[in-house]
Design a protein around this motif. Structure first.
Motif, PDB file in Angstrom:
ATOM      1  N   HIS A   4       5.422  -7.555  -2.265  1.00 62.22           N
ATOM      2  CA  HIS A   4       5.014  -6.327  -1.594  1.00 62.22           C
ATOM      3  C   HIS A   4       5.497  -6.310  -0.159  1.00 62.22           C
ATOM      4  O   HIS A   4       5.980  -5.293   0.338  1.00 62.22           O
ATOM      5  N   ALA A   8       7.933  -3.662   1.346  1.00 63.97           N
ATOM      6  CA  ALA A   8       7.353  -2.831   2.405  1.00 63.97           C
ATOM      7  C   ALA A   8       8.309  -2.682   3.570  1.00 63.97           C
ATOM      8  O   ALA A   8       8.291  -1.667   4.270  1.00 63.97           O
ATOM      9  N   LYS A  27      -2.684   5.820   9.661  1.00 66.02           N
ATOM     10  CA  LYS A  27      -3.176   4.458   9.501  1.00 66.02           C
ATOM     11  C   LYS A  27      -3.041   3.675  10.808  1.00 66.02           C
ATOM     12  O   LYS A  27      -3.937   2.890  11.170  1.00 66.02           O
ATOM     13  N   ILE A 100      -7.448  -4.598  -1.964  1.00 61.49           N
ATOM     14  CA  ILE A 100      -7.305  -3.250  -1.397  1.00 61.49           C
ATOM     15  C   ILE A 100      -8.293  -3.109  -0.253  1.00 61.49           C
ATOM     16  O   ILE A 100      -9.506  -3.133  -0.456  1.00 61.49           O
ATOM     17  N   CYS A 102      -9.924  -0.899   2.535  1.00 63.50           N
ATOM     18  CA  CYS A 102     -10.161   0.487   2.945  1.00 63.50           C
ATOM     19  C   CYS A 102     -10.804   0.524   4.322  1.00 63.50           C
ATOM     20  O   CYS A 102     -11.613  -0.341   4.675  1.00 63.50           O
ATOM     21  N   ASP A 224       1.967   1.917  -4.139  1.00 61.73           N
ATOM     22  CA  ASP A 224       2.292   3.166  -3.428  1.00 61.73           C
ATOM     23  C   ASP A 224       1.187   4.200  -3.627  1.00 61.73           C
ATOM     24  O   ASP A 224       0.829   4.928  -2.695  1.00 61.73           O
ATOM     25  N   GLU A 227      -1.747   3.171  -1.466  1.00 59.57           N
ATOM     26  CA  GLU A 227      -1.461   3.376  -0.042  1.00 59.57           C
ATOM     27  C   GLU A 227      -1.324   4.850   0.317  1.00 59.57           C
ATOM     28  O   GLU A 227      -1.395   5.213   1.484  1.00 59.57           O
ATOM     29  N   ASP A 228      -1.119   5.682  -0.702  1.00 60.80           N
ATOM     30  CA  ASP A 228      -1.010   7.110  -0.447  1.00 60.80           C
ATOM     31  C   ASP A 228      -2.361   7.713  -0.082  1.00 60.80           C
ATOM     32  O   ASP A 228      -2.441   8.812   0.463  1.00 60.80           O
ATOM     33  N   VAL A 232      -7.221   4.119   2.178  1.00 61.56           N
ATOM     34  CA  VAL A 232      -6.693   2.763   2.020  1.00 61.56           C
ATOM     35  C   VAL A 232      -5.846   2.400   3.231  1.00 61.56           C
ATOM     36  O   VAL A 232      -4.875   3.085   3.563  1.00 61.56           O
ATOM     37  N   GLN A 233      -6.204   1.298   3.886  1.00 64.15           N
ATOM     38  CA  GLN A 233      -5.488   0.873   5.080  1.00 64.15           C
ATOM     39  C   GLN A 233      -4.400  -0.155   4.765  1.00 64.15           C
ATOM     40  O   GLN A 233      -3.301  -0.082   5.287  1.00 64.15           O
ATOM     41  N   ASN A 234      -4.716  -1.119   3.905  1.00 64.49           N
ATOM     42  CA  ASN A 234      -3.755  -2.169   3.555  1.00 64.49           C
ATOM     43  C   ASN A 234      -3.931  -2.568   2.097  1.00 64.49           C
ATOM     44  O   ASN A 234      -5.039  -2.531   1.557  1.00 64.49           O
ATOM     45  N   VAL A 235      -2.831  -2.978   1.484  1.00 65.62           N
ATOM     46  CA  VAL A 235      -2.865  -3.508   0.126  1.00 65.62           C
ATOM     47  C   VAL A 235      -2.120  -4.840   0.121  1.00 65.62           C
ATOM     48  O   VAL A 235      -0.999  -4.934   0.635  1.00 65.62           O
TER      49      VAL A 235
END
Length: 252
Positions: A4, A8, A27, A100, A102, A224, A227-228, A232-235
């Motif tokens: 990822h 990214a 974000k 995930i 948030c 994706d 994150e869309d 959600v801030q980070n994955v």
């Protein structure tokens, strides 16, 4: 460096010039607001805020947006929003582990959006603790290579300052530290005139799973979708992509 993270890098550059730019900015602004709320508005005296602002500037976030975010976060603006951090655990295609993170002002909305993204893209919500044990919190400093920034120089400065590892990447280096050492390592790099793209505390898994191109596409599609969401801030994930698979994906 997880699959990822590798992907990214390419995606981030595209985001700056396409329709996802607004979501990226949102974000970054949240990060600045939260950092200012927790540590105050003094950029030089608040390392977390310093790094959040640095990341915003590197992503071309306008200074006016940065200043307003600091004011909101530090309570100087009546429009401040109280955000809560929530961590969800999930499995993606082929059993890939996913965390995930948030940052939201509405827990129910965040939960609904995460569940929807997972159900539509081959993911499933996992029980608390069933995924997170595979990850550790680490400081991650991303550096761009240049004529004056060589691997030997980065290694010497970073390891002397307490970094755990330095890994080359497509266009530079990734320095990994204990979270408590990240600011000291970042400061040492700056003192040595080594600029950095970002410095964040992330969740990294040592249990990396190598995936083929088909699986990578499915996992990336799921990430994706997550994150869309504005919630959600980070994955974070534990899948890894070889250089050959990454090159194939970049042709998509």
């Amino acid at each position: 460096m997880s699959g990822h993270s590798k992907w990214a890098t390419t995606k981030h550059k595209k985001a700056v010039i396409d329709g996802r730019r607004a979501k990226l900015f949102a974000k970054l602004i949240k990060n600045i607001e939260v950092a200012a709320r927790l540590g105050g508005p003094d950029i030089e005296g608040n390392p977390t805020l310093y790094d959040a602002v640095q990341k915003g500037r590197k992503s071309s976030l306008p200074n006016d947006n940065i200043e307003r975010a600091i004011k909101r976060g530090s309570g100087q603006d009546d429009s401040a929003v109280e955000y809560t951090t929530i961590m969800y655990e999930a499995y993606g295609p082929s059993g890939i582990a996913i965390l995930i993170e948030c940052l939201t002002d509405n827990k129910n909305r965040a939960a609904g959006e995460v569940r929807l993204a997972l159900s539509r893209n081959g993911g499933t919500l996992a029980d608390p603790g069933s995924v997170s044990y595979q990850f550790s919190r680490k400081g991650v400093i991303v550096i761009e290579a240049s004529e004056s920034v060589t691997e030997d120089k980065v290694l010497e400065v970073a390891l002397e300052a307490g970094a755990e590892d330095v890994q080359p990447r497509a266009e530079g280096f990734t320095v990994t530290t204990d979270p408590s050492d990240m600011v000291a390592v970042r400061a040492a790099l700056q003192s040595a005139d080594i600029d950095y793209e970002s410095a964040d505390v992330e969740f990294i898994s040592p249990m990396q799973i190598q995936v083929d191109a088909e699986t990578a596409r499915k996992v990336i599609k799921l990430i994706d979708a997550l994150e869309d969401s504005d919630e959600v801030q980070n994955v974070y994930s534990n899948f890894d992509i070889s250089a050959e698979v990454l090159a194939e994906l970049e042709q998509d």
